[in-house]
Design an enzyme around this catalytic site. Sequence first.
Site, mmCIF file in Angstrom:
data_model
loop_
_atom_site.group_PDB
_atom_site.id
_atom_site.type_symbol
_atom_site.label_atom_id
_atom_site.label_comp_id
_atom_site.label_asym_id
_atom_site.label_seq_id
_atom_site.Cartn_x
_atom_site.Cartn_y
_atom_site.Cartn_z
ATOM 1 N N CYS A 133 0.856 -1.195 0.000
ATOM 2 C CA CYS A 133 0.000 0.000 0.000
ATOM 3 C C CYS A 133 0.887 1.238 0.000
ATOM 4 C CB CYS A 133 -0.902 -0.025 1.236
ATOM 5 S SG CYS A 133 -1.788 1.519 1.513
ATOM 6 N N CYS A 136 0.007 4.000 2.487
ATOM 7 C CA CYS A 136 0.267 3.627 3.892
ATOM 8 C C CYS A 136 1.763 3.673 4.190
ATOM 9 C CB CYS A 136 -0.217 2.211 4.193
ATOM 10 S SG CYS A 136 -1.829 1.814 3.549
ATOM 11 N N ASP A 137 2.572 3.130 3.302
ATOM 12 C CA ASP A 137 3.991 2.887 3.621
ATOM 13 C C ASP A 137 4.967 3.724 2.806
ATOM 14 O OD1 ASP A 137 3.133 0.957 5.408
ATOM 15 O OD2 ASP A 137 3.155 -0.623 3.890
#
Length: 305
Positions: A133, A136-137
């Site tokens: 993701c 997200c990361d």
Amino acid sequence: MKSYDVIVVGGGPGGYTAALYAARSGLSVAVLEKLSAGGQMATTSTIENFPGFPDGVDGFELGERMAEQAQKYGAETIYGEVTEVELAGTPKIIRSSEGEFAGRTVILATGAYPRELGLPGEQELRGRGVAYCATCDGMMFRGKTVVVNGGGNTAVEDALYLSRLCAKVYLVHRRDQLRASPVYRKRLDEQGVEILWNSRVTALRKDTRLTGVELEDVQTGARRELACDGIFVAVGRVPDTGLFAGQVELDSAGYLVADESCRTSLPGVFAVGDVRTKAVRQVVTAAADGANAAYFAEAYLLNKQ
Ligand code: NAP
């Protein structure tokens, strides 16, 4: 055991639209959500193709707003993980980390999770160079070199997002043509994403974390090493239907079989959004499913009375 007219399993755009429509019809509604409103959509930085937002909208914010709108009309959100379902009987029973609930109808809106590459070391390198993701990361790879693997909308959106953070982004795709919408092709060039066509990731290189990948040219079979700090795997999604298998009809890929009415093979059980068999998996089609499922759930309840 607390009971509801409608229990929605999963709080993405399909689930919360179903909750909104059902609650506005005067039905008692609970949405069981394990993490946060929005589902997969919440991990998208800018959604450009949901009508009404000409400048795009943050996926997390849109998820929160959908939840708020459904709750305004009386839908409850229960944060917890569903562990078991009994869908065949009446009422239908949903067991979760927050207890047991009874539903006169159930709307399944569990979406899908990222498919893994299935390479040795992939699981152990999760969080140490292997990611699924970008929003997200991505921050963990600021100024670094990353590979995005895949040729669909998720892969190109991830590559574009990462190109704003990372020193270098490679998009590795197994064919010579993207599956993603053509609108993205020019933007990839403009943002300096280097596309490696006809290429497969065949191995992950590591010391304590990922150091590179091995690539295979699918036409010649030639292999080469590509040094990188991270790989974002974006090779499609797997429907989250493990809890329902054996109770309700799934297709060969594991999606819940249902037409536009969202009715599954079990009376009183509906499927909405990415988890349903359909051609176009988008936020707007998930939302449309939610409206249809609520309509047919209400019709089911009226006919049952
Ligand atoms: P997808 O459309 O199924 O694309 C998966 C990509 O991964 C394809 O390019 C596929 O290659 C490749 N692939 C599959 N298995 C592979 C493997 N084992 N090794 C290497 N490559 C592999 O999946 P997605 O991009 O996650 O999108 C899922 C759905 O959500 C789609 O319907 C998509 O349109 C939608 N979506 C829409 C948006 C948007 O509209 N903004 C954003 C994100 C997602 P091939 O092309 O060769 O099959």
